[in-house]
Design a protein around this motif. Structure first.
Motif, PDB file in Angstrom:
ATOM      1  N   VAL A 180      48.014 -17.245 -69.969  1.00  0.00           N
ATOM      2  CA  VAL A 180      49.118 -16.661 -69.215  1.00  0.00           C
ATOM      3  C   VAL A 180      50.109 -17.761 -68.835  1.00  0.00           C
ATOM      4  CG1 VAL A 180      49.785 -15.451 -67.107  1.00  0.00           C
ATOM      5  CG2 VAL A 180      47.694 -14.790 -68.318  1.00  0.00           C
ATOM      6  N   ILE A 181      51.335 -17.606 -69.267  1.00  0.00           N
ATOM      7  CA  ILE A 181      52.387 -18.582 -68.956  1.00  0.00           C
ATOM      8  C   ILE A 181      53.144 -18.175 -67.698  1.00  0.00           C
ATOM      9  CG2 ILE A 181      54.445 -19.753 -69.828  1.00  0.00           C
ATOM     10  CD1 ILE A 181      51.823 -20.393 -71.304  1.00  0.00           C
ATOM     11  N   GLY A 182      53.352 -16.885 -67.531  1.00  0.00           N
ATOM     12  CA  GLY A 182      54.027 -16.382 -66.339  1.00  0.00           C
ATOM     13  C   GLY A 182      53.591 -14.957 -66.065  1.00  0.00           C
ATOM     14  N   ASN A 187      56.282  -7.970 -65.254  1.00  0.00           N
ATOM     15  CA  ASN A 187      56.463  -8.741 -66.477  1.00  0.00           C
ATOM     16  C   ASN A 187      55.367  -9.788 -66.633  1.00  0.00           C
ATOM     17  OD1 ASN A 187      59.411  -8.067 -65.379  1.00  0.00           O
ATOM     18  ND2 ASN A 187      59.508  -8.149 -67.613  1.00  0.00           N
ATOM     19  N   ALA A 188      55.108 -10.139 -67.862  1.00  0.00           N
ATOM     20  CA  ALA A 188      54.130 -11.197 -68.125  1.00  0.00           C
ATOM     21  C   ALA A 188      54.519 -11.914 -69.412  1.00  0.00           C
ATOM     22  CB  ALA A 188      52.718 -10.624 -68.251  1.00  0.00           C
ATOM     23  N   THR A 189      54.227 -13.197 -69.463  1.00  0.00           N
ATOM     24  CA  THR A 189      54.421 -13.989 -70.668  1.00  0.00           C
ATOM     25  C   THR A 189      53.066 -14.568 -71.048  1.00  0.00           C
ATOM     26  OG1 THR A 189      56.663 -14.599 -69.978  1.00  0.00           O
ATOM     27  CG2 THR A 189      55.657 -15.908 -71.735  1.00  0.00           C
ATOM     28  N   VAL A 190      52.613 -14.259 -72.263  1.00  0.00           N
ATOM     29  CA  VAL A 190      51.279 -14.658 -72.693  1.00  0.00           C
ATOM     30  C   VAL A 190      51.332 -15.333 -74.055  1.00  0.00           C
ATOM     31  CG1 VAL A 190      48.924 -13.872 -73.185  1.00  0.00           C
ATOM     32  CG2 VAL A 190      50.290 -12.692 -71.439  1.00  0.00           C
ATOM     33  N   ASP A 191      50.691 -16.491 -74.155  1.00  0.00           N
ATOM     34  CA  ASP A 191      50.509 -17.158 -75.443  1.00  0.00           C
ATOM     35  C   ASP A 191      49.195 -16.688 -76.054  1.00  0.00           C
ATOM     36  OD1 ASP A 191      52.823 -18.589 -75.357  1.00  0.00           O
ATOM     37  OD2 ASP A 191      51.891 -20.528 -74.931  1.00  0.00           O
ATOM     38  N   VAL A 192      49.213 -16.408 -77.352  1.00  0.00           N
ATOM     39  CA  VAL A 192      47.999 -16.020 -78.073  1.00  0.00           C
ATOM     40  C   VAL A 192      47.815 -16.990 -79.234  1.00  0.00           C
ATOM     41  CG1 VAL A 192      46.749 -14.177 -79.244  1.00  0.00           C
ATOM     42  CG2 VAL A 192      48.447 -13.602 -77.483  1.00  0.00           C
ATOM     43  N   TRP A 193      46.760 -17.770 -79.169  1.00  0.00           N
ATOM     44  CA  TRP A 193      46.434 -18.729 -80.230  1.00  0.00           C
ATOM     45  C   TRP A 193      45.661 -17.974 -81.302  1.00  0.00           C
ATOM     46  CZ3 TRP A 193      41.960 -22.754 -79.834  1.00  0.00           C
ATOM     47  CH2 TRP A 193      42.005 -23.626 -80.939  1.00  0.00           C
ATOM     48  N   CYS A 194      46.146 -18.040 -82.536  1.00  0.00           N
ATOM     49  CA  CYS A 194      45.587 -17.213 -83.603  1.00  0.00           C
ATOM     50  C   CYS A 194      45.258 -18.009 -84.863  1.00  0.00           C
ATOM     51  CB  CYS A 194      46.585 -16.124 -84.021  1.00  0.00           C
ATOM     52  SG  CYS A 194      47.170 -15.043 -82.705  1.00  0.00           S
ATOM     53  N   SER A 195      44.327 -17.465 -85.607  1.00  0.00           N
ATOM     54  CA  SER A 195      44.099 -17.873 -86.986  1.00  0.00           C
ATOM     55  C   SER A 195      44.266 -16.613 -87.822  1.00  0.00           C
ATOM     56  CB  SER A 195      42.692 -18.453 -87.171  1.00  0.00           C
ATOM     57  OG  SER A 195      42.491 -18.833 -88.523  1.00  0.00           O
ATOM     58  N   GLY A 196      44.564 -16.777 -89.101  1.00  0.00           N
ATOM     59  CA  GLY A 196      44.750 -15.594 -89.924  1.00  0.00           C
ATOM     60  C   GLY A 196      44.526 -15.869 -91.388  1.00  0.00           C
TER      61      GLY A 196
END
Length: 267
Positions: A180-182, A187-196
């Motif tokens: 969670v960044i903010g 409202n919310a700002t979320v980073d999602v670290w992914c592989s694909g």
């Protein structure tokens, strides 16, 4: 996979050996030939088109670590009951809190970088399920332009987003963690670290299935009793040192995609 930038460029990894693009190929992060297998192109990966379609998204009003809220909150298990599947098979009904925002971001990342987003009928369903109502019409138009018949042809798909007979197009994203960044109540700002894994499984493909690591940043808004996407962006990495695993054959890769289902991600 490499994510497209504002210029619409993508990066395509070519096989290191002739013959079956999967059989016998090995990836070694220290090999001097590695620099020869990365070229700048305009095909293969749908993220470039997604980035194009998402241009012009509004800014989030999320609090950037204000008050007693930390600037970042890493993923940790909580034991909360996972959300149920909603429309189009995409989870819905996320909790109205930080945890719910993280779950929403993870599940929406999977939907936005999927093979289904290339199919016109499924794409419309995904947009309606994932995005806030006031962004849906404009985004549907942008996606339709981005995923034109010409674009789909460059990655070996027909106008309906289907691969040629005997081939399987693969685009599957696996969230590794969220942050969670903010956050605020609205409202919310979320980073999602992914592989694909992305590409086409087929004996004659010039776009074999490969893997990549990237981070998606989703600006979420609480609307109609659920978290929805207002806008999103992406960047490369963090990526580990590549392993030396033997690549599977096209048949093995296609079979795996067909037999192994995806997950619902909950914080």
């Amino acid at each position: 996979m490499s994510l497209g930038d504002d210029t619409g460029r993508t990066r395509t990894r070519l096989p290191e050996a002739s013959g079956d693009p999967y059989g016998g190929a090995r990836r070694n992060g220290r090999s001097s030939s590695r620099s020869l297998v990365t070229v700048v192109g305009v095909v293969v990966l749908l993220i470039a088109a997604i980035a194009f379609a998402n241009r012009g998204g509004g800014d989030s009003d999320a609090e950037e670590g204000g008050g007693d809220s930390p600037k970042a909150a890493a993923t940790a298990p909580t034991g909360e009951k996972p959300v149920s599947a909603g429309a189009s098979g995409i989870p819905a009904g996320f909790a109205h809190d930080r945890q719910g925002a993280e779950s929403a971001a993870a599940n929406y990342s999977v939907a936005l970088v999927s093979a289904d987003i290339l199919k016109p009928d499924r794409r419309a369903e995904i947009v309606r399920q994932v995005f806030v109502a006031d962004k849906q019409t404009s985004l549907e138009n942008r996606f339709d332009k981005a995923y034109s018949k010409e674009f789909l042809s460059t990655i070996g798909l027909d106008e309906n987003g289907n691969a040629a007979p005997g081939e399987t197009y693969v685009s599957r994203t696996m969230p590794i963690g969220t942050k969670v960044i903010g956050y605020s109540d609205t409202n919310a700002t979320v980073d999602v670290w992914c592989s694909g894994v992305f590409g086409t499984a087929g004996e004659k493909t010039t776009n074999p299935v490969t893997s990549d690591w990237f981070t998606m940043t989703l600006q979420l808004r609480w609307a109609d009793g659920d978290w929805k996407v207002d806008s999103f962006a992406q960047k490369d990495g963090p990526a580990p040192v590549p392993g030396d695993d033997k690549a599977s054959t096209a048949e093995e890769m296609a079979k795996a995609v067909q037999e192994y289902g995806g997950f619902t991600y909950a914080r």
